[in-house]
Design an enzyme around this catalytic site. Sequence first.
Site, mmCIF file in Angstrom:
data_model
loop_
_atom_site.group_PDB
_atom_site.id
_atom_site.type_symbol
_atom_site.label_atom_id
_atom_site.label_comp_id
_atom_site.label_asym_id
_atom_site.label_seq_id
_atom_site.Cartn_x
_atom_site.Cartn_y
_atom_site.Cartn_z
ATOM 1 C CB ILE A 81 -1.224 -3.541 -1.667
ATOM 2 C CG1 ILE A 81 -0.868 -4.564 -2.748
ATOM 3 C CG2 ILE A 81 -1.149 -2.130 -2.232
ATOM 4 C CD1 ILE A 81 -1.922 -4.732 -3.839
ATOM 5 C CE1 TYR A 110 -10.509 -8.168 -5.589
ATOM 6 C CE2 TYR A 110 -10.130 -8.058 -7.953
ATOM 7 C CZ TYR A 110 -9.716 -7.797 -6.659
ATOM 8 O OH TYR A 110 -8.526 -7.153 -6.443
ATOM 9 C CB SER A 159 -2.334 -8.060 5.003
ATOM 10 O OG SER A 159 -1.963 -9.055 4.083
HETATM 11 N N1 LIG Z 1 -2.573 -8.306 -4.895
HETATM 12 C C1 LIG Z 1 -2.960 -7.955 -6.119
HETATM 13 O O1 LIG Z 1 -2.425 -8.438 -7.138
HETATM 14 C C2 LIG Z 1 -4.050 -6.957 -6.299
HETATM 15 C C3 LIG Z 1 -4.381 -6.599 -7.598
HETATM 16 C C4 LIG Z 1 -5.377 -5.656 -7.787
HETATM 17 C C5 LIG Z 1 -6.013 -5.081 -6.695
HETATM 18 N N2 LIG Z 1 -5.675 -5.482 -5.442
HETATM 19 C C6 LIG Z 1 -6.389 -4.850 -4.314
HETATM 20 O O2 LIG Z 1 -5.465 -4.421 -3.354
HETATM 21 C C7 LIG Z 1 -6.077 -4.423 -2.063
HETATM 22 C C8 LIG Z 1 -5.166 -5.139 -1.086
HETATM 23 O O3 LIG Z 1 -5.027 -6.484 -1.517
HETATM 24 P P1 LIG Z 1 -3.836 -7.416 -1.055
HETATM 25 O O4 LIG Z 1 -3.506 -8.239 -2.244
HETATM 26 O O5 LIG Z 1 -2.790 -6.626 -0.362
HETATM 27 O O6 LIG Z 1 -4.629 -8.366 -0.042
HETATM 28 P P2 LIG Z 1 -4.317 -8.933 1.424
HETATM 29 O O7 LIG Z 1 -2.895 -9.223 1.609
HETATM 30 O O8 LIG Z 1 -5.299 -10.055 1.602
HETATM 31 O O9 LIG Z 1 -4.765 -7.740 2.346
HETATM 32 C C9 LIG Z 1 -6.124 -7.439 2.486
HETATM 33 C C10 LIG Z 1 -6.293 -6.530 3.657
HETATM 34 O O10 LIG Z 1 -7.681 -6.195 3.746
HETATM 35 C C11 LIG Z 1 -8.086 -6.347 5.097
HETATM 36 N N3 LIG Z 1 -9.502 -6.676 5.112
HETATM 37 C C12 LIG Z 1 -10.157 -7.618 4.393
HETATM 38 N N4 LIG Z 1 -11.456 -7.605 4.683
HETATM 39 C C13 LIG Z 1 -11.634 -6.632 5.613
HETATM 40 C C14 LIG Z 1 -12.737 -6.133 6.312
HETATM 41 N N5 LIG Z 1 -13.963 -6.637 6.133
HETATM 42 N N6 LIG Z 1 -12.550 -5.123 7.195
HETATM 43 C C15 LIG Z 1 -11.334 -4.602 7.385
HETATM 44 N N7 LIG Z 1 -10.226 -5.034 6.750
HETATM 45 C C16 LIG Z 1 -10.387 -6.040 5.888
HETATM 46 C C17 LIG Z 1 -7.224 -7.453 5.657
HETATM 47 O O11 LIG Z 1 -7.107 -7.270 7.044
HETATM 48 P P3 LIG Z 1 -7.348 -8.400 8.139
HETATM 49 O O12 LIG Z 1 -7.378 -9.724 7.431
HETATM 50 O O13 LIG Z 1 -6.250 -8.222 9.103
HETATM 51 O O14 LIG Z 1 -8.668 -8.023 8.716
HETATM 52 C C18 LIG Z 1 -5.901 -7.147 4.983
HETATM 53 O O15 LIG Z 1 -5.201 -6.183 5.713
HETATM 54 C C19 LIG Z 1 -7.429 -5.095 -2.238
HETATM 55 O O16 LIG Z 1 -8.442 -4.121 -2.303
HETATM 56 C C20 LIG Z 1 -7.309 -5.806 -3.574
HETATM 57 O O17 LIG Z 1 -8.552 -5.928 -4.213
HETATM 58 C C21 LIG Z 1 -4.714 -6.409 -5.209
#
Ligand SMILES: NC(=O)c1ccc[n+]([C@@H]2O[C@H](COP(=O)([O-])OP(=O)(O)OC[C@H]3O[C@@H](n4cnc5c(N)ncnc54)[C@H](OP(=O)(O)O)[C@@H]3O)[C@@H](O)[C@H]2O)c1
Length: 340
Positions: free
Chosen positions: A54, A204, A52
């Site tokens: 990033i 977080y 999903s």
């Molecule tokens: N979006 C932003 O603005 C932003 C900003 C700063 C940092 N980040 C960081 O970027 C990273 C990705 O975030 P995103 O926004 O792309 O979120 P996202 O769309 O919710 O993707 C999160 C991913 O993490 C996986 N995941 C969650 N819990 C898990 C677990 N216990 N075991 C294995 N996989 C798990 C989910 O997979 P499934 O649900 O398929 O298991 C999904 O693929 C995160 O670490 C977040 O903190 C994001």
Amino acid sequence: MNPIDAVDWLLDKSIVLGYSRVGYAVRRLWWPTGATSRQIAGRHVLITGGTSGIGKATALECAKAGAVVHILGRSMERALQAKDDLDRQAPGADIRVEECDVSSLADVRRFAEDFTARVPALTALVHDAGTMAKERTVTAEGHEVTFATHVLGPFLLTHLLRPVLAADGGARVVFVSSGGMYGSKLRDDDPEYAESRYRGTTAYARTKRMQVVLAELWNERLRDDEIVVDSMHPGWVDTPGVQTFLPVFRALSRPIIRPPSQGADTIVWLACGHDTEGTGARFWHDRRARSTSWGPRPADTPPQRARLWDYCAAATGVGTWSDSRVSLDSSAALQHGSPS
Ligand SMILES: NC(=O)c1ccc[n+]([C@@H]2O[C@H](COP(=O)([O-])OP(=O)(O)OC[C@H]3O[C@@H](n4cnc5c(N)ncnc54)[C@H](OP(=O)(O)O)[C@@H]3O)[C@@H](O)[C@H]2O)c1
């Protein structure tokens, strides 16, 4: 300060410009491009959270670069859906699905044992899996779920995959942290957030701070194996995660929030081995080293760092900080039971 450094600094300190698509558009006018210092084509890349947002965008770019890309998520069904999408966008790419709940130390051990039996060498490990719990919840092993997902699981996985990372002879590990970590000091005194009123955004930020610190510590530990460990933050990125956990923020930032490809850019840049080692820096955003503290003072001390390491080590069965050798033999951590 030269004009580029000054503009970059202003973007960073404004937050809203630097973290949005504005920052990405401006910085790409001057950031380093050209040939990567090493090729990832034909080599294995593992991306937790690759199903999903990033992580998925990172998987796409690595697949286009010819890597064998392993996307890891909790649900095989979601992982297969993501693979279908990626296969359509990168025809002919070698994309493989992995099922593991990184918040479960038992599942990380199971997965690592299986993965290392199948994959002889890993060129990049991206710790992207992320979550934001509304209330304090604990895993079956008794760990606060945000801490378990962002810190303990990646800590153990890094250790258990060390032999296959070492086998690459130049591997990279990237922790996907967050600009939100600037809002937190290192809370080695209460890593599981058990001693004060719980707030999901605070949990977080705390764990994202821990990721930045642990990347630096792992980099020291793994240097002998020529494994480089970095952390980065992607800015504000429009993903399913943001839509679920921060709907108001997403609605307000919609005109300027980045697409996932822009959030993934620096991850791919690091995973492709651009030379960060010579800089001495470990925390990155938009292809540039960033300070790890907002003000002039560091956000932690060496004893605090050692305490965090030792807490994670005790929970996972990895060697303590004062033990100068983290054993290449993963059997101790594989057999280690969870703490009560
Ligand atoms: N979006 C932003 O603005 C932003 C900003 C700063 C940092 N980040 C960081 O970027 C990273 C990705 O975030 P995103 O926004 O792309 O979120 P996202 O769309 O919710 O993707 C999160 C991913 O993490 C996986 N995941 C969650 N819990 C898990 C677990 N216990 N075991 C294995 N996989 C798990 C989910 O997979 P499934 O649900 O398929 O298991 C999904 O693929 C995160 O670490 C977040 O903190 C994001």
